[in-house]
Write a protein that holds these residues in place. Structure first.
Motif, PDB file in Angstrom:
ATOM      1  N   THR A 131       0.775  -1.210  -0.148  1.00 36.89           N
ATOM      2  CA  THR A 131       0.152  -0.065  -0.113  1.00 36.89           C
ATOM      3  C   THR A 131       0.823   1.316   0.099  1.00 36.89           C
ATOM      4  O   THR A 131       0.313   2.365  -0.443  1.00 36.89           O
ATOM      5  CB  THR A 131      -0.906   0.156   1.246  1.00 36.89           C
ATOM      6  N   SER A 132       2.135   1.099   0.512  1.00 37.80           N
ATOM      7  CA  SER A 132       2.787   2.392   0.509  1.00 37.80           C
ATOM      8  C   SER A 132       3.456   2.964  -0.918  1.00 37.80           C
ATOM      9  O   SER A 132       3.626   4.099  -0.880  1.00 37.80           O
ATOM     10  CB  SER A 132       4.289   2.230   1.450  1.00 37.80           C
ATOM     11  N   GLY A 133       3.513   2.131  -1.660  1.00 38.74           N
ATOM     12  CA  GLY A 133       3.800   2.712  -3.299  1.00 38.74           C
ATOM     13  C   GLY A 133       5.450   2.871  -3.167  1.00 38.74           C
ATOM     14  O   GLY A 133       5.778   3.318  -3.952  1.00 38.74           O
ATOM     15  N   ARG A 134       6.168   2.623  -2.092  1.00 40.62           N
ATOM     16  CA  ARG A 134       7.519   2.678  -2.004  1.00 40.62           C
ATOM     17  C   ARG A 134       8.263   1.610  -2.517  1.00 40.62           C
ATOM     18  O   ARG A 134       8.120   0.598  -2.389  1.00 40.62           O
ATOM     19  CB  ARG A 134       7.734   2.888  -0.671  1.00 40.62           C
ATOM     20  N   PRO A 135       9.048   1.856  -3.722  1.00 39.35           N
ATOM     21  CA  PRO A 135      10.012   0.880  -4.300  1.00 39.35           C
ATOM     22  C   PRO A 135      10.549   0.157  -3.454  1.00 39.35           C
ATOM     23  O   PRO A 135      10.893  -0.897  -3.540  1.00 39.35           O
ATOM     24  CB  PRO A 135      10.620   1.722  -5.369  1.00 39.35           C
ATOM     25  N   ASP A 136      11.134   0.877  -2.320  1.00 35.40           N
ATOM     26  CA  ASP A 136      12.132   0.187  -1.432  1.00 35.40           C
ATOM     27  C   ASP A 136      11.668  -0.783  -0.524  1.00 35.40           C
ATOM     28  O   ASP A 136      12.100  -1.526   0.297  1.00 35.40           O
ATOM     29  CB  ASP A 136      12.957   1.452  -0.756  1.00 35.40           C
ATOM     30  N   ASP A 137      10.020  -0.707  -0.556  1.00 33.18           N
ATOM     31  CA  ASP A 137       9.446  -1.825   0.300  1.00 33.18           C
ATOM     32  C   ASP A 137       8.830  -2.922  -0.404  1.00 33.18           C
ATOM     33  O   ASP A 137       8.224  -3.816   0.241  1.00 33.18           O
ATOM     34  CB  ASP A 137       8.186  -1.004   1.068  1.00 33.18           C
ATOM     35  N   GLN A 138       9.184  -2.811  -1.863  1.00 33.19           N
ATOM     36  CA  GLN A 138       8.251  -3.873  -2.695  1.00 33.19           C
ATOM     37  C   GLN A 138       9.165  -5.081  -2.942  1.00 33.19           C
ATOM     38  O   GLN A 138       8.788  -6.007  -3.528  1.00 33.19           O
ATOM     39  CB  GLN A 138       7.719  -3.132  -3.628  1.00 33.19           C
ATOM     40  N   ASP A 139      10.548  -5.175  -2.657  1.00 28.41           N
ATOM     41  CA  ASP A 139      11.543  -5.852  -3.334  1.00 28.41           C
ATOM     42  C   ASP A 139      12.378  -6.516  -2.351  1.00 28.41           C
ATOM     43  O   ASP A 139      13.017  -5.762  -1.411  1.00 28.41           O
ATOM     44  CB  ASP A 139      12.294  -5.304  -4.374  1.00 28.41           C
TER      45      ASP A 139
END
Ligand code: AMP
Length: 190
Positions: A131-139
């Motif tokens: 939900t945050s849309g943060r690229p650094d939270d998704q991988d």
């Protein structure tokens, strides 16, 4: 005037807790991560520079980060104290912060760490990434890199502040209210 450093690994809950503590203790909340993201969103030169590091989960270079933080502090001359969230993250940043505050006749009052197990935090960040849309939270690889950066560059700050007699830690696992209370117990005794 109290100046608090909220310390902890990515996902430990610094930002969430800062939202509660800033009102309770009338502190100015400065999150370097939030300031970088604001600059990215507004496509400033600082944002463009920071993005190349942040997207990989690397730390943004010290000179850039320190300068940005100092101008944020200078932009809040009426503040009755600061809550630093995500800064300092290196020994050089901590030394620069001490020197900068000293030049203003101020100092860090305490550093409080939110402690939590890495595996719990990785799962929490992956969940937040939905939900945050943060690229650094998704991988997961980028998240692991953020932990490597933390272990190499940020973890030594615990000893840095311990040597100054300013290091405190609380258990970061529990409900938001429980953790706010643990942090408040430390702040109230400062
Ligand atoms: P955060 O929102 O605190 O998790 O920070 C997100 C990202 O912003 C970090 O992974 C770094 O790339 C960058 N960043 C935030 N604060 C700092 C700092 N004090 N020093 C260097 N990079 C930072």
């Amino acid at each position: 005037m109290i100046n608090i450093v909220l310390f902890g690994k990515p996902g430990a809950g610094k930002g969430t807790q800062a939202e509660f503590l800033k009102g309770k203790y009338n502190l100015t909340h400065l999150s370097t991560g939030d300031i970088f993201r604001y600059n990215i969103k507004n496509e400033t030169a600082l944002g463009q520079l920071a993005k190349t590091y942040m997207d990989q989960g690397d730390l943004v270079p010290d000179e850039v980060t320190i300068q940005m933080l100092q101008s944020e502090v200078d932009n809040n001359p009426q503040s009755s104290g600061f809550l630093f969230d995500g800064f300092p993250r290196t020994i050089a940043q901590a030394q620069a912060l001490d020197a900068f505050l000293e030049s203003k006749g101020q100092k860090i009052t305490a550093t409080i760490a939110l402690e939590a197990d890495d595996e719990i935090l990785v799962q929490r960040l992956l969940e937040r990434g939905k939900t945050s849309g943060r690229p650094d939270d998704q991988d997961e690889e980028k998240i692991r890199n953020r932990y490597d950066e933390y272990n190499q560059k940020t973890a030594p700050l615990m000893q840095f502040y311990q040597e100054q007699g300013k290091f405190h830690a609380v258990d970061g696992i529990g409900s938001i209210a429980e953790i706010t209370e643990r942090l408040s117990n430390v702040i109230d005794r400062l």
